[in-house]
Scaffold this active site. Structure first.
Site, PDB file in Angstrom:
ATOM      1  N   SER A 145       0.845  -1.195   0.000  1.00 22.72           N
ATOM      2  CA  SER A 145       0.000   0.000   0.000  1.00 22.72           C
ATOM      3  C   SER A 145       0.877   1.240   0.000  1.00 22.72           C
ATOM      4  O   SER A 145       1.995   1.219   0.523  1.00 22.72           O
ATOM      5  CB  SER A 145      -0.898   0.014   1.235  1.00 22.72           C
ATOM      6  OG  SER A 145      -1.577   1.255   1.360  1.00 22.72           O
ATOM      7  N   TYR A 158      -1.483   0.015  10.352  1.00 21.56           N
ATOM      8  CA  TYR A 158      -1.637  -0.456   8.980  1.00 21.56           C
ATOM      9  C   TYR A 158      -0.424  -0.045   8.134  1.00 21.56           C
ATOM     10  O   TYR A 158       0.151  -0.852   7.405  1.00 21.56           O
ATOM     11  CB  TYR A 158      -2.912   0.127   8.373  1.00 21.56           C
ATOM     12  CG  TYR A 158      -3.171  -0.275   6.946  1.00 21.56           C
ATOM     13  CD1 TYR A 158      -3.753  -1.506   6.643  1.00 21.56           C
ATOM     14  CD2 TYR A 158      -2.850   0.577   5.886  1.00 21.56           C
ATOM     15  CE1 TYR A 158      -3.997  -1.879   5.331  1.00 21.56           C
ATOM     16  CE2 TYR A 158      -3.094   0.206   4.581  1.00 21.56           C
ATOM     17  CZ  TYR A 158      -3.667  -1.010   4.298  1.00 21.56           C
ATOM     18  OH  TYR A 158      -3.906  -1.375   2.999  1.00 21.56           O
TER      19      TYR A 158
END
Length: 266
Positions: A145, A158
């Site tokens: 990501s 995250y």
């Protein structure tokens, strides 16, 4: 007539029943690849997708947080098709927490997210390594990501997990070469059904319009926009590419103000 080299190959796609994973399955199946669609809880979606794409695709439940489940998934794929050529580590999770709020996360949040986003891909690669080595086109793509690239996204935990996944991609690309190529993609915002279910059709459309107005390329990224580069990285024609982290965010990283914008994570 040239035969597509990927025809007859076998791919495992974790979290393959929905979103980016499902888009990858559709693209690979269109190339004649037999897909093992892993899911944790989305049984109906995974089984419907397997029926839709054909090519002998099967849906297999496995909680890949557990190493034994990863090894069992690899064994199921190898027994069903006699080989494993491709692995796409797509499954992931997050917890939404403002980066500024240091009390919004505890140790268990970090561990929970890290186990699926980072450790599980390692376990899947380890479980498939022997079969991938035996292939003449073994390749892995990890779905990281932009959160991990730039320290942004849904939460610090995250971002950390995806940053670690990117580092692991480089480490394993080095040690598994030349038999297995290992790369990663780092999506920004991706307009998946996850957003549509929570925002409704109208809210989802407005979110996509807002995202499109803010990125250089002028569109909201779809799951297929991510699946296409994943397909490219798996394709043996990309044999020169390993250890790369490919940012897929419609040029959003070119904007120095991106750190203040929501929604920049897959």
């Amino acid at each position: 007539m040239t035969v597509d080299r990927m025809t007859g190959a076998v791919a495992i796609v974790t979290g393959g029943g929905t979103g980016i994973g499902a888009a990858v399955v559709r693209r690979l199946a269109a190339r004649g690849v037999h897909c093992v669609i892993n899911y944790a809880s989305s049984k109906d979606d995974a089984e419907a997708l397997a029926a839709e794409v054909g090519q002998g695709a099967i849906a297999v439940q496995a909680d890949i947080v557990e190493d034994s489940a990863c090894r069992a998934l690899a064994k199921t794929a190898a027994e069903a098709f006699g080989r494993i050529d491709f692995l796409v580590n797509n499954a992931g999770r997050t917890k939404f927490a403002n980066h500024e709020d240091l009390d919004a996360l505890d140790a268990e949040d970090f561990i929970d997210i890290y186990r699926l986003n980072t450790i599980a891909p390692f376990q899947m690669i380890r479980g498939c390594a022997d079969a991938l080595r035996a292939s003449d086109m073994g390749a892995v793509v990890n779905v990281a990501s932009v959160a991990g690239e730039f320290g942004i996204g849904s939460s610090v935990a995250y971002a950390v997990s995806k940053g670690a996944l990117a580092t692991m991609t480089k480490s394993l690309a080095r040690v598994l070469a030349p038999a297995i190529r290992v790369n990663a993609v780092a999506p920004g915002y991706v307009g998946t059904g996850w957003f549509e279910k929570r925002l409704g059709e109208e809210g989802f459309a407005k979110l996509n319009e807002r995202i499109a107005s803010r990125v250089p390329m002028g569109f909201a990224t779809s799951p297929d926009d991510i699946a296409a580069p994943i397909e490219m990285l798996l394709d043996p024609v990309s044999r020169v590419i390993t250890g790369e982290i490919l940012v897929l965010d419609a040029g959003s990283h070119l904007d120095v103000g991106m750190s203040r914008r929501p929604g920049h994570e897959h």
